[in-house]
Design a protein around this motif. Structure first.
Motif, PDB file in Angstrom:
ATOM      1  N   ALA A   1       0.837  -1.211   0.000  1.00 34.49           N
ATOM      2  CA  ALA A   1       0.000   0.000   0.000  1.00 34.49           C
ATOM      3  C   ALA A   1       0.870   1.258   0.000  1.00 34.49           C
ATOM      4  O   ALA A   1       0.573   2.220  -0.717  1.00 34.49           O
ATOM      5  CB  ALA A   1      -0.921  -0.013   1.214  1.00 34.49           C
ATOM      6  N   LEU A   2       1.942   1.247   0.777  1.00 31.58           N
ATOM      7  CA  LEU A   2       2.836   2.409   0.809  1.00 31.58           C
ATOM      8  C   LEU A   2       3.459   2.665  -0.559  1.00 31.58           C
ATOM      9  O   LEU A   2       3.622   3.817  -0.968  1.00 31.58           O
ATOM     10  CB  LEU A   2       3.939   2.198   1.857  1.00 31.58           C
ATOM     11  N   LYS A   3       3.803   1.597  -1.270  1.00 31.46           N
ATOM     12  CA  LYS A   3       4.412   1.747  -2.598  1.00 31.46           C
ATOM     13  C   LYS A   3       3.439   2.353  -3.610  1.00 31.46           C
ATOM     14  O   LYS A   3       3.866   2.962  -4.581  1.00 31.46           O
ATOM     15  CB  LYS A   3       4.923   0.394  -3.096  1.00 31.46           C
ATOM     16  N   ARG A   4       2.151   2.205  -3.371  1.00 27.40           N
ATOM     17  CA  ARG A   4       1.162   2.800  -4.279  1.00 27.40           C
ATOM     18  C   ARG A   4       1.146   4.319  -4.157  1.00 27.40           C
ATOM     19  O   ARG A   4       0.705   5.016  -5.067  1.00 27.40           O
ATOM     20  CB  ARG A   4      -0.228   2.244  -3.980  1.00 27.40           C
ATOM     21  N   GLY A   5       1.604   4.841  -3.017  1.00 25.60           N
ATOM     22  CA  GLY A   5       1.682   6.286  -2.827  1.00 25.60           C
ATOM     23  C   GLY A   5       0.473   6.843  -2.111  1.00 25.60           C
ATOM     24  O   GLY A   5      -0.611   6.269  -2.145  1.00 25.60           O
ATOM     25  N   PRO A   6       0.641   7.993  -1.476  1.00 20.37           N
ATOM     26  CA  PRO A   6      -0.451   8.607  -0.708  1.00 20.37           C
ATOM     27  C   PRO A   6      -1.637   9.039  -1.565  1.00 20.37           C
ATOM     28  O   PRO A   6      -2.776   9.016  -1.106  1.00 20.37           O
ATOM     29  CB  PRO A   6       0.192   9.823  -0.042  1.00 20.37           C
ATOM     30  N   GLU A   7      -1.364   9.432  -2.828  1.00 24.13           N
ATOM     31  CA  GLU A   7      -2.453   9.885  -3.694  1.00 24.13           C
ATOM     32  C   GLU A   7      -3.481   8.782  -3.929  1.00 24.13           C
ATOM     33  O   GLU A   7      -4.668   9.054  -4.086  1.00 24.13           O
ATOM     34  CB  GLU A   7      -1.916  10.382  -5.048  1.00 24.13           C
ATOM     35  N   ALA A   8      -3.031   7.529  -3.940  1.00 23.97           N
ATOM     36  CA  ALA A   8      -3.939   6.404  -4.163  1.00 23.97           C
ATOM     37  C   ALA A   8      -4.951   6.266  -3.028  1.00 23.97           C
ATOM     38  O   ALA A   8      -5.985   5.613  -3.190  1.00 23.97           O
ATOM     39  CB  ALA A   8      -3.140   5.103  -4.308  1.00 23.97           C
ATOM     40  N   PHE A   9      -4.670   6.886  -1.902  1.00 24.74           N
ATOM     41  CA  PHE A   9      -5.563   6.801  -0.754  1.00 24.74           C
ATOM     42  C   PHE A   9      -6.227   8.134  -0.442  1.00 24.74           C
ATOM     43  O   PHE A   9      -6.735   8.350   0.652  1.00 24.74           O
ATOM     44  CB  PHE A   9      -4.795   6.277   0.467  1.00 24.74           C
ATOM     45  N   GLY A  10      -6.202   9.046  -1.418  1.00 26.70           N
ATOM     46  CA  GLY A  10      -6.929  10.301  -1.291  1.00 26.70           C
ATOM     47  C   GLY A  10      -6.170  11.453  -0.681  1.00 26.70           C
ATOM     48  O   GLY A  10      -6.750  12.507  -0.426  1.00 26.70           O
TER      49      GLY A  10
ATOM     50  N   VAL B   1       0.602   7.544   7.517  1.00 23.01           N
ATOM     51  CA  VAL B   1       0.891   6.108   7.605  1.00 23.01           C
ATOM     52  C   VAL B   1       0.081   5.493   8.741  1.00 23.01           C
ATOM     53  O   VAL B   1      -0.466   4.401   8.610  1.00 23.01           O
ATOM     54  CB  VAL B   1       2.404   5.857   7.789  1.00 23.01           C
ATOM     55  N   ARG B   2      -0.013   6.227   9.858  1.00 30.28           N
ATOM     56  CA  ARG B   2      -0.834   5.743  10.979  1.00 30.28           C
ATOM     57  C   ARG B   2      -2.273   5.527  10.535  1.00 30.28           C
ATOM     58  O   ARG B   2      -2.886   4.495  10.819  1.00 30.28           O
ATOM     59  CB  ARG B   2      -0.793   6.749  12.126  1.00 30.28           C
ATOM     60  N   ASP B   3      -2.824   6.495   9.798  1.00 26.85           N
ATOM     61  CA  ASP B   3      -4.192   6.374   9.305  1.00 26.85           C
ATOM     62  C   ASP B   3      -4.332   5.202   8.333  1.00 26.85           C
ATOM     63  O   ASP B   3      -5.337   4.489   8.348  1.00 26.85           O
ATOM     64  CB  ASP B   3      -4.639   7.672   8.640  1.00 26.85           C
TER      65      ASP B   3
END
Length: 169
Positions: free
Chosen positions: A77-86, A97-99
Motif C-alpha cells: 500500500a505504501l508503494k502505491r503512494g499517498p495519492e492512491a488513498f486520497g 501512515v498511521r491512518d
C-alpha cells in the motif's frame, strides 16, 4: 544493541553442567560472572523442568500487533503512494501512515511508533529533492542581497533603555 540469545542460552547450559557437577550456586555465579540470584533461578528451573527449561526463550516483549502478512500488505500500500488513498500530496507523513495502518488493519498506533514500523520495512525519512518549476533564482538572489538587509531587525542606535527586566541599568 541486540541481545545474543544463543550466548545467553549457552551460559545457562554451562551453569546447568556446573550445578550437576556439584558446584554451589555461588561458585557457579563466580565462574560465569553472573549474579547469584540468576544461578538460583536457573537451578530452580533445572530442578522443575530439566535442561529443557533452560533452553532459549521465545521472543521477549509484547507480541507484535501486525502479522507478517499485514506488514507485507502495508508495504504494498505504501508503494502505491499517498495519492492512491486520497491524500493531496505525494509525501507519506507519520500521521498518514498511521491512518493507513488503521484503515487497512484496524490497528491504531501512535505516530512515534509508526517510524519503528517503517524502519522495520526498510523505509527511511526522505524529503523531495526537486524545486518548484516557477522558482526564479535571479529574483531570490536580488531579494537576499537588497531587500532582506533593509527589513532585517537592527539594534537601536538611539540608546533607548532596554525593556528587559534582567538587564542592569
Amino acid at each position: 544493541m541486540r541481545r545474543d540469545f544463543a550466548a545467553l542460552e549457552g551460559r545457562r547450559m554451562e551453569a546447568a553442567r556446573l550445578l550437576r557437577q556439584g558446584l554451589s550456586q555461588s561458585e557457579v555465579a563466580r565462574e560465569l560472572g553472573v549474579h547469584r540470584q540468576s544461578v538460583s533461578r536457573w537451578a530452580r528451573e533445572l530442578g522443575e523442568s530439566g535442561v529443557r527449561g533452560l533452553r532459549k526463550a521465545e521472543r521477549t516483549g509484547r507480541p507484535a500487533k501486525l502479522s507478517p502478512a499485514q506488514l507485507r500488505d502495508l508495504e504494498r500500500a505504501l508503494k502505491r503512494g499517498p495519492e492512491a488513498f486520497g491524500f493531496a500530496s505525494g509525501l507519506w507523513t507519520a500521521s498518514r501512515v498511521r491512518d493507513l495502518i488503521e484503515y487497512r488493519t484496524g490497528v491504531r498506533y501512535h505516530e512515534d511508533h509508526v517510524w519503528r514500523i517503517l524502519r522495520k520495512l526498510n523505509w527511511t525519512c526522505q524529503r523531495p529533492s526537486g524545486r518548484a518549476l516557477e522558482r526564479d533564482e535571479q529574483a531570490i538572489r536580488h531579494w537576499k542581497k537588497y531587500r532582506w538587509p533593509q527589513i532585517k531587525k537592527k539594534p537601536s542606535a538611539s540608546g533607548a533603555p532596554s525593556s528587559s527586566s534582567t538587564k542592569a541599568d
